[in-house]
Write a protein that holds these residues in place. Structure first.
Motif, PDB file in Angstrom:
ATOM      1  N   PHE A  93       0.844  -1.198   0.000  1.00 35.36           N
ATOM      2  CA  PHE A  93       0.000   0.000   0.000  1.00 35.36           C
ATOM      3  C   PHE A  93       0.881   1.250   0.000  1.00 35.36           C
ATOM      4  CE2 PHE A  93      -2.074   3.268   2.682  1.00 35.36           C
ATOM      5  CZ  PHE A  93      -3.198   3.531   1.916  1.00 35.36           C
ATOM      6  N   PHE A  94       1.891   1.258   0.859  1.00 35.86           N
ATOM      7  CA  PHE A  94       2.820   2.387   0.965  1.00 35.86           C
ATOM      8  C   PHE A  94       3.623   2.554  -0.323  1.00 35.86           C
ATOM      9  CE2 PHE A  94       6.938   4.030   2.883  1.00 35.86           C
ATOM     10  CZ  PHE A  94       6.485   5.326   3.015  1.00 35.86           C
ATOM     11  N   ARG A  95       4.056   1.450  -0.908  1.00 35.25           N
ATOM     12  CA  ARG A  95       4.816   1.497  -2.162  1.00 35.25           C
ATOM     13  C   ARG A  95       3.976   2.163  -3.263  1.00 35.25           C
ATOM     14  NH1 ARG A  95       6.039  -3.198  -2.112  1.00 35.25           N
ATOM     15  NH2 ARG A  95       8.211  -3.054  -1.533  1.00 35.25           N
ATOM     16  N   ARG A  96       2.688   1.825  -3.334  1.00 38.51           N
ATOM     17  CA  ARG A  96       1.818   2.424  -4.353  1.00 38.51           C
ATOM     18  C   ARG A  96       1.651   3.929  -4.148  1.00 38.51           C
ATOM     19  NH1 ARG A  96      -0.823  -2.352  -3.256  1.00 38.51           N
ATOM     20  NH2 ARG A  96      -2.439  -1.333  -2.040  1.00 38.51           N
ATOM     21  N   LYS A  97       1.904   4.406  -2.937  1.00 39.79           N
ATOM     22  CA  LYS A  97       1.841   5.847  -2.656  1.00 39.79           C
ATOM     23  C   LYS A  97       3.219   6.498  -2.814  1.00 39.79           C
ATOM     24  CE  LYS A  97      -2.207   6.043   0.247  1.00 39.79           C
ATOM     25  NZ  LYS A  97      -2.920   7.023  -0.558  1.00 39.79           N
TER      26      LYS A  97
END
Length: 151
Positions: A93-97
């Protein structure tokens, strides 16, 4: 039963507090969770099966950084990969942000958590002396630099 990972809200509060009390020597209170759940930059993801909360991870997202606050798995459901699923979900999730760095503190005595974090690529970056109020144990500060690969 099918497992689902979802963002927890105030309606999950009682179950979240109950799991917290099972898992931690100094658990967060209902008031602390209520305040956190109201913040836009704090996330609490829960893993549920059969409608029951079995595990959760909480984390802050601020700019390109993430701080993992807690990762808890019901004592009867440990060593079944639930913590790994939640950690991977949060990191992806963090990587996609377009996040860049993840931080956390962990007890040196928490071997299971240390192994989980090391498998995910975290490395020790520091030490906080006498960090934990219940017994004065130090905390290892761990960091993970995010790459483009999925966890």
């Amino acid at each position: 039963m099918e497992e689902k990972i979802l963002k927890l809200t105030a309606k999950d509060l009682a179950e979240l507090v109950a799991l917290e009390r099972l898992c931690f020597a100094t658990p967060w209170t209902e008031k602390q969770f209520r305040l956190c759940l109201a913040q836009d930059h704090l996330y609490v993801l829960g893993l549920k099966s059969g409608g029951r909360l079995l595990a959760y991870i909480s984390f802050f997202l601020v700019g390109e950084e993430m701080e993992i606050l807690n990762l808890a798995v019901h004592p009867k459901k440990r060593r079944q990969g639930l913590g790994t699923k939640l950690l991977c979900t949060a990191l992806n999730f963090f990587r996609r942000k377009n996040g860049k760095k993840v931080f956390l503190e962990v007890r040196p005595s928490n071997v299971a958590a240390l192994n989980l974090y090391k498998r995910a690529g975290f490395i020790q970056a520091g030490l906080r002396k006498n960090y934990y109020p219940d017994n004065g144990e130090d905390a290892l500060v761990m960091v993970l630099k995010i790459t483009n690969r999925s966890i």
